[in-house]
Design an enzyme around this catalytic site. Structure first.
Site, PDB file in Angstrom:
ATOM      1  CE  LYS A  33      -0.596   0.135   5.023  1.00 46.63           C
ATOM      2  NZ  LYS A  33       0.242   1.330   5.205  1.00 46.63           N
ATOM      3  CB  THR A  34       3.948   2.291   1.792  1.00 50.48           C
ATOM      4  OG1 THR A  34       3.385   1.974   3.067  1.00 50.48           O
ATOM      5  CG2 THR A  34       4.768   3.563   1.915  1.00 50.48           C
ATOM      6  CG  ASP A 219      -0.674   4.754   4.984  1.00 57.32           C
ATOM      7  OD1 ASP A 219      -1.379   3.820   4.545  1.00 57.32           O
ATOM      8  OD2 ASP A 219       0.523   4.602   5.296  1.00 57.32           O
ATOM      9  CD  GLU A 220      -1.713   1.451   8.384  1.00 61.15           C
ATOM     10  OE1 GLU A 220      -2.792   0.834   8.410  1.00 61.15           O
ATOM     11  OE2 GLU A 220      -0.608   0.901   8.295  1.00 61.15           O
ATOM     12  CD  GLN A 250      -3.377  -5.310   8.113  1.00 57.02           C
ATOM     13  OE1 GLN A 250      -2.334  -5.260   8.766  1.00 57.02           O
ATOM     14  NE2 GLN A 250      -3.386  -5.086   6.808  1.00 57.02           N
ATOM     15  NE  ARG A 599       1.394  -8.299  10.943  1.00 50.89           N
ATOM     16  CZ  ARG A 599       1.195  -7.469   9.938  1.00 50.89           C
ATOM     17  NH1 ARG A 599       2.108  -6.570   9.626  1.00 50.89           N
ATOM     18  NH2 ARG A 599       0.103  -7.531   9.185  1.00 50.89           N
TER      19      ARG A 599
END
Length: 742
Positions: A33-34, A219-220, A250, A599
């Site tokens: 995504k970044t 973002d997020e 998330q 993770r």
């Protein structure tokens, strides 16, 4: 000018080029995504000719801000003028430019949780209420109100008659706001709340920023609260260009105000919004993603999506049922040792994920006994240490003498025989006479606020503050060095003979080095700039990780990845927690499990125990429902079908199978400790005489450093070493791989 987009897949490229109107990108874990967000900004500038000045990118952490800024510098060059910041930093900058409109003076102080807590205790004392029992309740209510954008009166209207102590909450919230104003201070929630109010009450200010920011990126987005989304909606109201990236699966911060409805209902807020899904995961093997997908599909409140990967199936997931928590810890550490020995993993490749910090002790004990380095992630930040907070409090007072909380913190440190009763009398005089606390202190010899004996000491403290405040125009490092010397921190800590106090003085020296580095990398750095930077770094950061096993809560590793992950203590009432079960909020706990699973890059281990020592007694536990869910076992109310605990107690210590997967044989650790781990400690330095304060040394892992303190003699001598890039470390000289440098 065009730039290379070959690094993007088709879904990422489609999201990047969709630049107009409202756009929602549902970006699964590890889906890049970044990269999409930064390439979209570069696309706007390089391909569409948009000025960087007209672009805003909002993140949630300073780490994410730094990463985004670094990536954009690579794409746009060092002179890009895109405004990239966290929500709180953005709002603080806006508020600082409009202090008059919000009724504040320049040089506003920002209060952290401890400052806010002390202010609430003061308000409680004024109301003759018991602070110890309701302080946290009041603080949580105030935070909730501000995150919803509600004033004391508006919040009271929502809780009146339905919440215990509703009238007390209203009175204390009102008084708390008055005390903040008297101190020319804002708390962390105010940065958002006051900015939202500023936009509502001053349309001309809002218009200024609407005319600047034509393209807004968040973002997020799943972590935004009501006020943050309000601010973003207002900024984007004129251009209509709002691009948000997030993953509802998330969303794990509901307990601190995040509202998952912001992302779930985005296309209701913006009916014409375009939705893109990034589902290809670049981090984990397919078996790990299968477990993650199996778990999260049990949630009802989510956007439908399923992750996939081209990284191969990978090894099977290991499940373990331990008889008790000691056996569980032993299994985890044995597995780590085996993987290191037979597959070449390093300590830093492992993470042990726990639902809460109280579960870490046995893992720490077992790792230590096996001589494996480990670190606790999410511990105290360097800036959270008391001695550093004390220095910063003096700096805050020098910058803003109205900061009454900082004044009360430092008035008797170092000790000046100014007791709590004296401080309360000074504060009461300030309140009754509507005079700032610093003025009461400076005139204590004539105003009669305290008896003459105490007045002399208070007056001396006031003179010290006046002296320090008059020096704040000095270069930053010179000023802080002067402050530390004048206050007498070295004498306060080095005169006690206690090792912990010597360590505190070492930390202050390290803080001075940090100030020096900050000043060196920020040409125009002054006191106010530094305080703003320090206050706007709430997230906890690891100063040094090294080759060490990570023990971390699942919340603290969001955004991180590890080659091998152990998810432990997966028991009903622990994970999911008993509170979430009672409140019917298991879906957020399931999202936490999803985050924990994703993770892992290569290997995943999931364990539970039948018996666990908890609340001072041994208790029986059922396996978490998330275990069966991750294995794809679907049962109606499966955690109830488990039935009686007896069935699991009888099967103690067994390992689950995993149908349809090839079993990977990992050589297990022998009953004895491998020779490399059971040998006696290696002696590196039999002669320790040359290791003295000021000596330069080299460490086989940490590099070159300087000894700043030596304690003890012979084999018991210890050296405290300052490493320029890593900070302070302490060693037993005989056993440490240290070499003296000429």
């Amino acid at each position: 000018m065009e730039f290379d987009v070959s690094v993007l897949n088709d879904a990422q490229r489609n999201a990047m080029t969709d630049t107009e109107g409202a756009v929602l990108v549902l970006a699964g874990a590890g889906s890049g995504k970044t990269r999409v967000l930064t390439h979209r900004v570069a696309h706007l500038v390089l391909d569409k000719g948009v000025s960087p000045y007209n672009i805003l990118a909002i993140t949630f952490t300073n780490k994410a801000t730094a990463e985004m800024r670094e990536r954009l510098e690579q794409l746009l060059g060092e002179n890009n003028r895109v405004w990239i910041s966290t929500f709180h930093s953005l709002c603080y900058t806006i508020l600082r430019m409009h202090t008059a409109e919000i009724g504040y003076e320049p040089n506003i102080s920002i209060y952290d949780e401890s400052d806010s807590g002390r202010l609430i205790k003061k308000a409680l004392r004024e109301q003759s209420l018991d602070g110890s029992s309701v302080k946290d309740i009041i603080r949580n209510h105030i935070s909730t109100a501000k995150n919803k954008g509600l004033s004391p009166g508006a919040y009271y209207a929502t809780i009146r008659g339905d919440t215990p102590h509703d009238e007390d909450i209203y009175r204390l919230y009102t008084r708390y706001e008055e005390l903040l104003k008297l101190s020319n201070a804002l708390d962390f929630d105010d940065l958002l709340h006051k900015t939202n109010e500023l936009f509502d009450e001053h349309p001309e200010v809002l218009s200024k920023y609407q005319n600047r920011f034509f393209y807004i990126h968040v973002d997020e987005f799943q972590d935004t609260n009501a006020v943050q989304f309000d601010i973003v909606k207002k900024l984007a109201a004129k251009s209509g260009n709002i691009f948000v990236v997030g993953d509802d699966d998330q969303s794990i911060y509901g307990w601190r105000g995040a509202d998952i409805k912001n992302i779930l209902n985005f296309n209701i807020t913006y009916p014409n919004a375009k939705v893109h899904k990034l589902l290809e995961n670049y981090r984990s093997t397919s078996k790990i993603l299968e477990a993650a997908n199996n778990v999260i599909r049990h949630n009802k409140s989510r956007h439908e999506k399923e992750l996939f990967t081209n990284l191969g199936s990978g090894v099977r997931i290991e499940y373990y049922s331990a008889y008790n928590d000691y056996q569980e810890a032993e299994w985890v550490v044995d597995s780590i040792i085996s993987l290191r020995r037979y597959y070449g993993y390093q300590n830093k490749d492992f993470a042990i994920l726990i639902r809460n910090n109280s579960l870490s002790r046995l893992f720490e004990k077992k790792l230590s006994a096996s001589r494996l380095n480990y670190r606790i992630m999410g511990g105290f930040r360097f800036f959270d240490r008391k001695e550093i907070q004390d220095v910063i409090a003096y700096m805050r007072v020098a910058n803003n003498t109205s900061d009454s909380e900082a004044l009360e913190r430092i008035i008797n440190f170092p000790r000046r025989s100014i007791g709590e009763t004296t401080v309360e009398r000074l504060s009461e005089y300030s309140r009754q006479h509507m005079v700032e606390l610093i003025d009461v202190i400076r005139n204590a010899d004539v105003n009669g606020a305290v008896p003459s004996g105490a007045a002399k000491k208070v007056k001396e403290f006031g003179n010290l503050i006046t002296d320090i405040a008059n020096k704040k125009s000095l270069p930053l490092y010179e000023f802080v060095t002067y402050l530390v010397d004048q206050v007498g921190f070295e004498k306060a800590y080095m005169s006690t003979g206690k090792e912990e106090d010597e360590n505190r003085w070492e930390n202050i020296q390290e803080f001075l080095r940090h100030i020096q580095e900050f000043a060196g990398s920020n040409a125009n750095a002054d006191l106010d700039t530094f305080l703003q930077t320090a206050a706007l770094q709430p997230e906890r950061q690891e100063i040094y990780s090294g080759d060490s096993v990570a023990i971390a809560t699942m919340h603290s590793v969001k955004g991180l990845e590890f080659r091998v992950v152990f998810i432990v203590a997966c028991e009903e009432e622990i994970f999911p927690s008993s509170q979430s079960i009672k409140a019917g909020e298991v879906e957020e706990e399931r999202r936490v499990m999803y985050v924990a699973i994703t993770r892992a890059k290569e290997r995943l281990y999931i364990s539970h125990t039948i018996n666990r020592f908890r609340f001072n007694k041994v208790q029986n536990f059922l396996p978490s429902r998330f275990i069966d869910e991750s294995r794809g076992i679907i049962k109606e109310n499966s955690y109830e079908v488990y039935g009686k605990k007896k069935a699991y107690i009888e099967g103690r210590g067994t390992k689950y199978g995993y149908e349809g997967a090839e079993r990977e044989i990992i050589p297990r650790r022998a009953n004895h400790i491998p020779k490399t781990l059971e040998d006696k400690p290696k002696i590196f330095n039999r002669d320790v005489s040359g290791f003295v304060g000021g000596a330069r040394v080299a460490h086989s892992i940490y590099g070159e450093g300087k000894i700043i303190l030596v304690l003890g003699e012979g084999d018991e001598a210890t050296a405290t070493v300052l490493f320029p890039k890593l900070g302070i470390k302490k060693f037993k000289i005989a056993l440490a791989p240290l070499k003296l440098l000429s």
